[in-house]
Every structure is written in C-alpha cells, then in structure tokens.
Design an enzyme around this catalytic site. Structure first.
Site, PDB file in Angstrom:
ATOM      1  N   GLY A 118      -5.054  -4.556 -12.665  1.00 39.52           N
ATOM      2  CA  GLY A 118      -5.307  -3.350 -12.409  1.00 39.52           C
ATOM      3  C   GLY A 118      -6.531  -2.552 -13.691  1.00 39.52           C
ATOM      4  O   GLY A 118      -7.312  -2.641 -14.093  1.00 39.52           O
TER       5      GLY A 118
ATOM      6  N   LYS B  48     -14.173   7.183 -13.787  1.00 40.26           N
ATOM      7  CA  LYS B  48     -14.338   5.566 -14.671  1.00 40.26           C
ATOM      8  C   LYS B  48     -14.871   5.398 -15.403  1.00 40.26           C
ATOM      9  O   LYS B  48     -16.231   5.914 -15.878  1.00 40.26           O
ATOM     10  CB  LYS B  48     -14.829   4.653 -13.252  1.00 40.26           C
TER      11      LYS B  48
ATOM     12  N   ASP C 211     -15.675  -0.278  -5.841  1.00 41.56           N
ATOM     13  CA  ASP C 211     -16.252  -0.841  -7.577  1.00 41.56           C
ATOM     14  C   ASP C 211     -17.786  -2.214  -7.353  1.00 41.56           C
ATOM     15  O   ASP C 211     -18.080  -2.726  -6.736  1.00 41.56           O
ATOM     16  CB  ASP C 211     -15.169  -2.282  -7.734  1.00 41.56           C
TER      17      ASP C 211
ATOM     18  N   ARG D  87     -10.168   0.478 -17.260  1.00 43.05           N
ATOM     19  CA  ARG D  87     -10.764   1.729 -17.144  1.00 43.05           C
ATOM     20  C   ARG D  87     -11.362   2.616 -16.090  1.00 43.05           C
ATOM     21  O   ARG D  87     -12.458   3.448 -16.442  1.00 43.05           O
ATOM     22  CB  ARG D  87     -12.371   1.000 -18.434  1.00 43.05           C
TER      23      ARG D  87
ATOM     24  N   ARG E 168      -5.712  -1.186  -2.872  1.00 39.61           N
ATOM     25  CA  ARG E 168      -6.740  -2.383  -2.717  1.00 39.61           C
ATOM     26  C   ARG E 168      -5.683  -3.594  -2.591  1.00 39.61           C
ATOM     27  O   ARG E 168      -4.446  -3.845  -2.097  1.00 39.61           O
ATOM     28  CB  ARG E 168      -6.538  -2.758  -3.840  1.00 39.61           C
TER      29      ARG E 168
ATOM     30  N   ASP F 296      -9.439  -8.673  -5.464  1.00 39.80           N
ATOM     31  CA  ASP F 296      -9.099  -6.579  -6.641  1.00 39.80           C
ATOM     32  C   ASP F 296     -10.238  -4.906  -5.992  1.00 39.80           C
ATOM     33  O   ASP F 296     -10.085  -4.579  -6.663  1.00 39.80           O
ATOM     34  CB  ASP F 296      -8.087  -6.764  -7.300  1.00 39.80           C
ATOM     35  N   ASN F 297     -11.319  -6.203  -5.375  1.00 42.29           N
ATOM     36  CA  ASN F 297     -12.281  -5.249  -4.680  1.00 42.29           C
ATOM     37  C   ASN F 297     -12.645  -4.918  -3.477  1.00 42.29           C
ATOM     38  O   ASN F 297     -13.959  -4.527  -3.273  1.00 42.29           O
ATOM     39  CB  ASN F 297     -13.332  -5.713  -5.562  1.00 42.29           C
TER      40      ASN F 297
ATOM     41  N   ASP G 115     -12.307  -1.935 -24.520  1.00 42.70           N
ATOM     42  CA  ASP G 115     -12.032  -0.896 -24.603  1.00 42.70           C
ATOM     43  C   ASP G 115     -11.908   0.570 -23.175  1.00 42.70           C
ATOM     44  O   ASP G 115     -11.443   1.127 -23.999  1.00 42.70           O
ATOM     45  CB  ASP G 115     -13.317  -0.378 -25.331  1.00 42.70           C
TER      46      ASP G 115
END
Length: 611
Positions: A184, A207, A371, A187, A284, A361-362, A219
């Site tokens: 998912g 992003k 990405d 960030r 994606r 996922d990319n 984070d």
C-alpha cells in the site's frame, strides 16, 4: 497466495546472463520465451479454476462536470485555473469500496481499495524548489499560482487544498520474486482526480506527506535526495518519449528526516521534501493481487477494480464491443496492459534505463514508469548492471533481465484476474504471448532506428552489444557519436574509428581490429540499404532517437549535494537541460561527459531503497 508460473519451471531463478547466444530469439534477453504457458504453482495453498466470467455490467460513468462555471482566466484561448478552481471528480473513492476507519494506525486493511487519510507532514517554512510548466498545463493550472506565498503549504499538504479528498491506496505485491502481502501507499497520499478542459483525468499525489495505515514501521516521509531524483527523472523520461508518471513540483518541508541510507546502522538527519506526482492513474498490478490473494468476497473487488480501470482509463475496449459481442473485455484489457508494458520495457532498453525495483507493486497498469527509487541509466555498457544495492546478491532486476521480469510480472497480474474468474487460462497465455511478440517488435524497431538502418540486423546488433560490453563503452555517447560515421566504403582503416574516438577509450590492438571490422560491416550495411539518403539525413534521423543528454546518477548527485546546502540552481539547470535531450544545446556539453571517478562511490552509481 496462489501463483501461476511460467512453464516448465520458473526461468527467473537468477542465473548468469549469457547475453549473446546466437540461437536465442531475444538478443541479450535469452530467457524470454514466447511459448510460455501459465500453470498453477505446486506450492499453491489453494487452486483457482480458469473459467471465463462474462463481463459485468459497468455502472454509469459520472457526468462530466466540465461545463460547470469556474472563475478562471482564459489566456491565449487556454483555461488557466487557480488551485481553488480545480475541477475535482474523485471517481476512485466514490465508485470503489473504502476503509471504514480513518486513523493512520498501521494495520491490515480488508475489503477496501483505499483508506481516507489526510497529510500529516510537519513543515517549517516550506519552500518551492522547482516545478514543471508542462505538467501545470496538463492541469490547466495558471503558472502564476507557483508565485503564491501559500503554494508550498497547499502542495505539501500542510494546508488543505480546497476540493481535495485525500486517500492512500491499498495494494500488495511480489518483492524480489516473493509474495509480500499487503503493502500500500505508505508515504504517498492521493489528493484526488482533476478533470482538465480536455476531459482528461489526472490524479495528484503527494509523496512524503505523512503516515498512512500502510506505513508499517516507517514515518511516511521522504528526503530531499530521493525527491530530487524522482522529480527530475519523471520529467526527463517524459522528454525522452518514455511513458511515465509526471511531477508537478518539488518542495522542501523545512524539517529533518532520519534515514539510514546504507542500512549499515549509521542513520543521519537529512532535509525532508515532498514531490507532487501526477498520473492518469496510480493503479498497479499489486492493486489487483492483494484482493485476489485474500479470496472470497475480496475476489469481487478484483472485478470492480477491473471495471473501474476499463471504464475510466481503457474506455475504447468497451466501445469497440457490440452489445451482442461474446468476447471477454477483461481478456482484451489484460492483452493491452501486457502490450503497453512490453512497449515500455523496450523503450527502457533503448535508452539504457534500469528501474532497479521491478516488484509487482511498482508496475503501472497504464504501462508507465512509476516509483523512481534506485534507478540508473547505463554509463559503461554492462548488461548485468543494477543500480540497487539490495539487488546485488542475484541481480534479479539488472538491465538485461528487465524484459524477462516484465513477462514474469504480467504472469502475476494475469493470475490475479484468473483467480477472480475474469479470464481463462487460455486468455492469460495469450496475453503473455502478446507481451513477447510486442516486446520484440518494439525493441527491433528501436534498435534499427538507433543504428540508422532500414531493417533490423540481429547479427550486427548482437556483435555491437558484445563489443560494447567487452570494452565497457558508454552506451549513450556511443550511439550519439555513431551518427557521425560516414557511409563511405572507401574510408581507410586508420580513419574508420575517428568519429567514435571519444567513446572507444583505452582499447588495445586486438580490440581495435574488432571495432574496425564491425564499423566496416556497418558502413556496408548503411550504404547498401539506403543509397538515396545522405549522411546528413541519416545523422538527423539517428540524433532524433539517440539522446545526447540523459539523467546520469552523478548529475543527480551533483544537484543533490548543493541542494542540501540550500542551493537549488542545479536542480533547475538539469530540469531545463532534460527538456531537450536530443538537441545539442551548445554550452551544455559538460553534462554529456563521462562520469568522474567520484561517481562510482556508494550512494551515487548504486543506491538503496532508503528514502
């Protein structure tokens, strides 16, 4: 998760890359095969039947709101909007199931395509570093908006952008060949979709804007060095003519972010930053895989997501089918995704681009580069080159392996659709076959143009790439210089290599003879295949497809080094340079030079996924 593999067994166990096997159909991509079939994995914990499902009736598309009155300026016949006047649509959150929770606690999110979440990044006098005028034009955004004092606050997410409906997308993926489960947007926070005056749909995504339910232990922030790389490469790839997500702007947050760049236990504080990414869609392969992997009611979401993508991003598929048409729209869709992906990968190989992290996922369903992490353009031609330090043990994602990995990823995407009974095994196989055929069609056309030939010559190109690999010849500079070779069969041997002197460095007598032999054959091929074309005309054609300027890693690092000291001039210099990569641009020749010795230090020629 059940997985479909390529028969007779996976050919992606990383083995030595035998680049120039003359018996291979695929020059320096020896493991790509057109006859591959999909079969259920022996390790599968569940089995799915391959029955074709009739197309579900798509819901009515949203009525276009472009006719609504907006207080916009018309400059030169073009609509120019303020940020508050964006024409938002939000079809993704309105038409697809969402997470009922709105907190950002890291967790598994079930039965949902997204989680609503607002940017939470902390800023301290955020600054606008750079922006793309051409992306602003896509959005009908008035260029004067970049001068607004509150622009950095609005585009960092620190101040809500009027009309936005922010969310983070749920998806999964295979990472380095292994199923990783839920991943998912950890960030990245999508603000929504903007409809421009042409009716085009563009998603805006921040992003580095803070934590989401998918952030896991991170984070949700981004640092300046990785943000500069993504911002510049998004625009550089677009100007090279390669499908890609775009970048509207780059901002600093004024806050520090702790990162362990080399994963060696030595974290340090770096400047924080945010990139506003723009694409028609950020869906994606993994967006479909996650729901297929969970089975039961989540399989229905695969169908809903497929219908959504076809309705909004591939509408021509349904329009081309009659009401009585019994063909499967999902089968047509997966073929188009496969073909777009094949075209993208062929273009990468043409310019020497290595993505570095080709996890599923990319992989964009639109066939776009997405990405930008530890990417790299080839300097010295090395087919085993990977810019990703994490990829070093096996070089799964090295330059030469990219076309094979593209096929493997298409197999995983097709598996997700097959699990939801949207396509049959035969239709999945056909999509993979089309990937192989389309890749070779595009790759052969690209290499033919790069050499200025009238038709593809496999033997000549394979021999050239072999020579380049042996002598570590700069990929970009060689092809640019090749256009200076005159098609004169009477050129003496001691004159043949002069046009290529700047690329053929430190070659001994034996290697010099090999190059003379190749150039002699090249001149014979060029002079015999297109006798009516002058050297100048051929040079013009070749220079239009062989860039002089690419975004080499050391150029990025030079811009990063001064930017981290507060000087963003080099970021903007590179942005201007990369807008015209095929032009000579007198006075900018230093940017086409070979990498200096310092460029081979860790963190420049190779990077980690840390950002």
């Amino acid at each position: 998760m059940s997985s479909l593999r390529v028969c007779p067994s996976s050919f992606f166990f990383l083995r030595p890359v035998y680049l120039f096997n003359s018996s291979s159909k695929f020059p320096f991509f020896p493991y790509l095969r057109r006859e591959l079939q999909l079969i259920p994995s022996r390790s599968s914990s569940s089995s799915y039947s391959f029955r074709r499902m009739k197309s579900t009736t798509a819901s009515s598309p949203l009525t276009d709101s472009l006719g609504q009155e907006v207080q916009s300026q018309r400059l030169g016949g073009k609509i120019k909007r303020k940020l508050e006047e964006f024409n938002w649509d939000h079809s993704f959150v309105k038409e697809l199931p969402g997470d009922p929770r709105t907190d950002v606690i890291s967790r598994k999110v079930f039965h949902a395509c997204y989680s609503k979440v607002s940017p939470s990044v902390q800023v301290d006098d955020p600054q606008l570093v750079s922006w793309s005028d051409s992306v602003a034009e896509l959005l009908d955004l008035d260029p004067k908006e970049f001068e607004r004092p509150d622009f950095p606050l609005l585009l960092s997410g620190a101040k809500p952008l009027p009309g936005a409906m922010p969310y983070a997308q749920c998806y999964g993926g295979h990472q380095f060949g292994r199923w990783a489960g839920q991943l998912g947007d950890g960030r990245a926070i999508t603000l929504g979709e903007v409809l421009n005056s042409k009716g085009e749909r563009w998603e805006l995504q921040l992003k580095g804007a803070g934590r989401t339910p998918y952030s896991r232990f991170s984070d949700g922030l981004a640092v300046l060095r990785s943000s500069i790389r993504e911002f510049l490469c998004s625009e550089a790839m677009h100007c090279l003519g390669i499908p890609t997500t775009r970048a509207l702007c780059l901002l600093t947050t004024g806050q520090g972010v702790i990162r362990d760049m080399f994963y060696d236990g030595n974290p340090k504080e770096e400047p924080g930053a945010i990139v506003c990414r723009v694409s028609q869609s950020f869906l994606r392969f993994g967006s479909y895989q996650i729901h297929a992997s969970r089975g039961k009611e989540d399989l229905e979401i695969v169908g809903k997501l497929a219908d959504y993508a076809i309705r909004h991003h591939f509408p021509h598929i349904e329009k081309s089918m009659n009401i009585s048409d019994t063909s499967n729209k999902y089968a047509a869709w997966v073929v188009e995704v496969a073909e777009r992906t094949a075209t993208l990968f062929a273009k990468w190989q043409g310019v020497g681009f290595t993505h570095g992290v080709l996890n599923t996922d990319n992989m964009s369903i639109l066939g776009q580069t997405i990405d930008y992490g530890p990417f790299g353009f080839l300097d010295a031609f090395d087919p085993s080159y990977t810019p990703n330090t994490t990829d070093l043990p096996g070089r799964r994602y090295c330059f030469a392996n990219q076309p094979d990995i593209g096929l493997w990823n298409i197999a995983q995407f097709a598996e997700a659709l097959a699990a939801a009974q949207l396509i049959s095994e035969k239709e999945a196989d056909h999509a993979m076959e089309r990937y192989g055929d389309k890749f070779m069609e595009e790759y052969e056309a690209i290499m033919t143009k790069k050499l200025g030939l009238s038709k593809y010559n496999k033997e000549m190109i394979s021999e050239l790439l072999n020579n380049m690999a042996v002598d570590k010849v700069d990929y970009t500079n060689f092809f640019r210089l090749l256009s200076n070779v005159e098609a004169n069969p009477n050129t003496p041997d001691d004159e043949l290599l002069k046009p290529l002197k700047a690329a053929l460095l430190d070659i001994g007598k034996e290697r010099k003879e090999a190059w003379i032999k190749w150039v002699r054959g090249y001149i014979h091929e060029v002079s015999g295949s297109d006798a009516t074309s002058s050297d100048e005309e051929r040079k013009g054609r070749m220079d239009s497809v062989n860039p002089k300027y690419i975004l080499r890693n050391y150029l990025c690092q030079s811009a990063i080094d001064v930017a981290e000291q507060g000087d963003f001039s080099e970021v903007n210099n590179l942005l201007r340079l990369m807008k015209r990569p095929y032009e000579e641009q007198p006075g900018m020749e230093k940017y086409a030079g070979l990498p200096p010795a310092w460029a081979y230090r860790p963190g420049v020629c190779m990077l980690s996924c840390s950002s």
